[in-house]
Design a protein around this motif. Structure first.
Motif, PDB file in Angstrom:
ATOM      1  N   LEU A 185       0.846  -1.180   0.000  1.00 52.77           N
ATOM      2  CA  LEU A 185       0.000   0.000   0.000  1.00 52.77           C
ATOM      3  C   LEU A 185       0.887   1.237   0.000  1.00 52.77           C
ATOM      4  O   LEU A 185       1.861   1.306   0.757  1.00 52.77           O
ATOM      5  N   LEU A 186       0.560   2.182  -0.862  1.00 53.08           N
ATOM      6  CA  LEU A 186       1.277   3.456  -0.907  1.00 53.08           C
ATOM      7  C   LEU A 186       0.326   4.555  -0.464  1.00 53.08           C
ATOM      8  O   LEU A 186      -0.792   4.654  -0.983  1.00 53.08           O
ATOM      9  N   VAL A 187       0.773   5.356   0.485  1.00 50.83           N
ATOM     10  CA  VAL A 187      -0.031   6.468   0.995  1.00 50.83           C
ATOM     11  C   VAL A 187       0.709   7.779   0.763  1.00 50.83           C
ATOM     12  O   VAL A 187       1.939   7.791   0.620  1.00 50.83           O
ATOM     13  N   ALA A 188      -0.043   8.852   0.725  1.00 50.23           N
ATOM     14  CA  ALA A 188       0.573  10.167   0.484  1.00 50.23           C
ATOM     15  C   ALA A 188       1.542  10.523   1.606  1.00 50.23           C
ATOM     16  O   ALA A 188       2.685  10.891   1.351  1.00 50.23           O
ATOM     17  N   HIS A 189       1.076  10.420   2.845  1.00 53.07           N
ATOM     18  CA  HIS A 189       1.892  10.778   4.011  1.00 53.07           C
ATOM     19  C   HIS A 189       1.454   9.926   5.191  1.00 53.07           C
ATOM     20  O   HIS A 189       0.335   9.432   5.227  1.00 53.07           O
ATOM     21  N   SER A 190       2.325   9.787   6.172  1.00 56.70           N
ATOM     22  CA  SER A 190       1.960   9.120   7.415  1.00 56.70           C
ATOM     23  C   SER A 190       2.861   9.623   8.529  1.00 56.70           C
ATOM     24  O   SER A 190       4.078   9.678   8.361  1.00 56.70           O
ATOM     25  N   PRO A 191       2.268   9.953   9.682  1.00 61.00           N
ATOM     26  CA  PRO A 191       3.089  10.366  10.823  1.00 61.00           C
ATOM     27  C   PRO A 191       3.696   9.163  11.553  1.00 61.00           C
ATOM     28  O   PRO A 191       4.577   9.328  12.387  1.00 61.00           O
ATOM     29  N   LEU A 192       3.226   7.959  11.213  1.00 60.29           N
ATOM     30  CA  LEU A 192       3.695   6.746  11.898  1.00 60.29           C
ATOM     31  C   LEU A 192       4.939   6.171  11.236  1.00 60.29           C
ATOM     32  O   LEU A 192       5.104   6.292  10.020  1.00 60.29           O
ATOM     33  N   PRO A 193       5.772   5.483  12.013  1.00 58.92           N
ATOM     34  CA  PRO A 193       6.900   4.775  11.396  1.00 58.92           C
ATOM     35  C   PRO A 193       6.350   3.606  10.565  1.00 58.92           C
ATOM     36  O   PRO A 193       5.253   3.104  10.847  1.00 58.92           O
TER      37      PRO A 193
ATOM     38  N   TRP B 240       6.728   0.428  10.425  1.00 58.39           N
ATOM     39  CA  TRP B 240       6.327  -0.811  11.086  1.00 58.39           C
ATOM     40  C   TRP B 240       5.001  -0.681  11.831  1.00 58.39           C
ATOM     41  O   TRP B 240       4.337  -1.683  12.101  1.00 58.39           O
ATOM     42  N   LYS B 241       4.569   0.551  12.157  1.00 58.90           N
ATOM     43  CA  LYS B 241       3.296   0.754  12.859  1.00 58.90           C
ATOM     44  C   LYS B 241       2.117   0.943  11.901  1.00 58.90           C
ATOM     45  O   LYS B 241       0.973   0.769  12.300  1.00 58.90           O
ATOM     46  N   ARG B 242       2.384   1.292  10.663  1.00 58.78           N
ATOM     47  CA  ARG B 242       1.303   1.625   9.732  1.00 58.78           C
ATOM     48  C   ARG B 242       0.299   0.495   9.500  1.00 58.78           C
ATOM     49  O   ARG B 242      -0.895   0.753   9.442  1.00 58.78           O
ATOM     50  N   PRO B 243       0.724  -0.756   9.361  1.00 62.18           N
ATOM     51  CA  PRO B 243      -0.258  -1.824   9.114  1.00 62.18           C
ATOM     52  C   PRO B 243      -1.091  -2.214  10.340  1.00 62.18           C
ATOM     53  O   PRO B 243      -2.086  -2.920  10.208  1.00 62.18           O
ATOM     54  N   LEU B 244      -0.697  -1.777  11.539  1.00 61.89           N
ATOM     55  CA  LEU B 244      -1.354  -2.242  12.762  1.00 61.89           C
ATOM     56  C   LEU B 244      -2.838  -1.914  12.808  1.00 61.89           C
ATOM     57  O   LEU B 244      -3.609  -2.670  13.396  1.00 61.89           O
TER      58      LEU B 244
END
Length: 119
Positions: free
Chosen positions: A59-67, A69-73
């Motif tokens: 999955l590609l997202v525009a931005h994320s504040p999470l590291p 490894w936390k994004r899929p949680l």
């Protein structure tokens, strides 16, 4: 999950087509903020999946504040018909992947079956 035929000990694991349709439905039920692209790689993408295979999502997202490894949680991957794992990259990380990790970047570039292609 696997389906057992009546009176048989043979397990039938969902086909690539079944898993892909379930993934499309899952994506429509679970909007991901800033989602730019979605696909899958690994044994399902190569057409080599069998009993016990999992689904590897990209999955590609525009931005994320999470590291990373936390994004899929927060994803409800347990709703998919087979076990699943996800890699979630920002667009910037995705563009820089060939320089940071050439081999994984090549595999992802060559193997990924995109449902929603990257920009």
């Amino acid at each position: 999950m696997p389906v057992r035929s009546l009176g048989s000990s043979v397990l039938r694991w969902p086909s690539r087509e079944e898993v892909e349709e379930a993934l499309k439905a899952w994506l429509s039920r679970h909007p991901i903020p800033g989602l730019l692209a979605a696909g899958y790689f690994g044994s399902y993408a190569r057409g080599e999946a069998g009993v016990g295979s999992d689904l590897d999502l990209l999955l590609l997202v525009a931005h994320s504040p999470l590291p990373p490894w936390k994004r899929p949680l927060g994803l409800s991957l347990e709703e998919l018909p087979v076990p699943a794992e996800a890699l979630v990259y920002t667009l910037e990380e995705w563009k820089g992947l060939p320089q940071r990790s050439p081999r994984p970047a090549r595999v992802l570039r060559e193997e990924t079956r995109w449902l929603l292609p990257p920009p």
